[in-house]
Write a protein that holds these residues in place. Sequence first.
Motif, PDB file in Angstrom:
ATOM      1  N   THR A 278      -9.727 -14.596  15.776  1.00  0.00           N
ATOM      2  CA  THR A 278     -11.116 -14.126  15.870  1.00  0.00           C
ATOM      3  C   THR A 278     -11.177 -12.667  15.449  1.00  0.00           C
ATOM      4  OG1 THR A 278     -10.859 -13.457  18.168  1.00  0.00           O
ATOM      5  CG2 THR A 278     -11.769 -15.648  17.789  1.00  0.00           C
ATOM      6  N   ASP A 280     -14.109  -9.451  15.710  1.00  0.00           N
ATOM      7  CA  ASP A 280     -15.434  -9.050  16.197  1.00  0.00           C
ATOM      8  C   ASP A 280     -15.620  -7.548  16.084  1.00  0.00           C
ATOM      9  OD1 ASP A 280     -16.729 -11.442  17.540  1.00  0.00           O
ATOM     10  OD2 ASP A 280     -14.698 -11.470  18.390  1.00  0.00           O
ATOM     11  N   SER A 288     -20.332  -8.150  21.041  1.00  0.00           N
ATOM     12  CA  SER A 288     -20.115  -8.481  19.632  1.00  0.00           C
ATOM     13  C   SER A 288     -21.445  -8.330  18.883  1.00  0.00           C
ATOM     14  CB  SER A 288     -19.610  -9.926  19.548  1.00  0.00           C
ATOM     15  OG  SER A 288     -19.440 -10.257  18.206  1.00  0.00           O
TER      16      SER A 288
END
Length: 413
Positions: A278, A280, A288
């Motif tokens: 991931t 962000d 986020s």
Amino acid sequence: MNHNKTSESFCIHTVNLGKAYKDYSSEWRRIASWMGIRTRPIPEKRVLRNISFRMGQGEAIGIVGQNGAGKSTLLKLISGTLHPSEGHIHISGRISAILELGMGFNPELTGRQNALHTLGLLGFPHKQIMDLLPGIEDFAEINSYFDEPVRTLSSGMQMRIAFGVATCVRPDILIIDEALSVGDAYFQHKSFDRIRKFREAGTSMIIVSHDKNAIQTFCDRAILLDKGNLLMDNTPESVLDYYNALIAEKESCRPRMNYLENKGIQTISGTGEAEVETLDLLDSNGHSTEEIHTGEPVCLRIKVSVKEDIPELVIGYVIKNRLGQDVFGTNTHNLGCSLLNLRAGEKPEYHFYFPANLAPGSYSLALALHRGADHLEYNYEWRNLALMFHVRNTHHPVFSGLTWIPPKVEYAR
Ligand SMILES: Nc1ncnc2c1ncn2[C@@H]1O[C@H](COP(=O)(O)OP(=O)(O)OP(=O)(O)O)[C@@H](O)[C@H]1O
């Protein structure tokens, strides 16, 4: 081959253009062939094949590719210095070309004599040449060296003359092969200025350059050549990103391309031994987000999934502006915080905290997981357009430029 004039709205149109050289195994076979002596058939080395593209009036195209890809050969075919072995070229307008350094100059003649000679070959009348010479001399700014034999001049000085000659009259099409990398910073600025003015006045341009920024800044489109083939013809950003991935690929596998809706072409490459799980961008509240404010303290959070045992993990990122120009890039190798000896199944997480000192606009982030100083050494995963975000300026005075570098002001009266 056709070096035809055409009245269509494009100024260059190549159709299945190709170039092959005879691959003489010895000088003797070359001489024998010139003299008409029959020897075994001479194999051919094809350095360009099936090159088809169109360039519109006023467009600027950058040609990129690795050494030996065929970039200079293509420029020589377009400028008429070489004849194609196959295919056609249609040209509309007057071309001026700055090809390899020293090409077309007689080393024994002075800069002034070479300028005179070159313009004569280009068909300018004598009176016009005499009128143009002072401008070329002024542009070159090499004082008395202008009247010295060219062989005694530095490569930068020769390029100043070559550039001055090629651009003393605005051409319809300007072709530049790496010329801009030769000069010093002052000359580069001056040349870019002239090119910019030509572009504003409608000159079309083809430039070969290893300078990514020059391609991003000047070109509407880029063409990627690879081993003599046209591999990609798209926006400079997409082509440069793909090219970047291609040169990082040591294995035979090609980088993958994803077409993102309205956001360009995403390129992903690498061995896959580690992958981004991931990614962000966190605002000052830790949420986020895709929208941040100039100067806001933000955090880039990257979670990685290690798929196989690896000796080292370096994480790097580059923030790019909407034109694809690098605004800032760093990696954990340079920052001295890389991880060593990771086991399959590990999921390291990194937080990069920084103030978003960026001008308002949209940005993208390219990300790389690799070994060593950069992803060219050994690449686990590299992806462009990994994250897109927008910057607004709501808290600071209006400013111009790319970054927010607020001065502390002291003054007196
Ligand atoms: N006169 C020639 N005879 C034989 N082969 C040639 C000749 N000129 C060029 N080549 C070959 O053609 C291929 C393409 O060369 P070219 O100079 O066009 O590449 P390039 O992409 O411009 O490379 P670079 O970035 O190194 O300048 C190379 O393999 C080169 O060796």
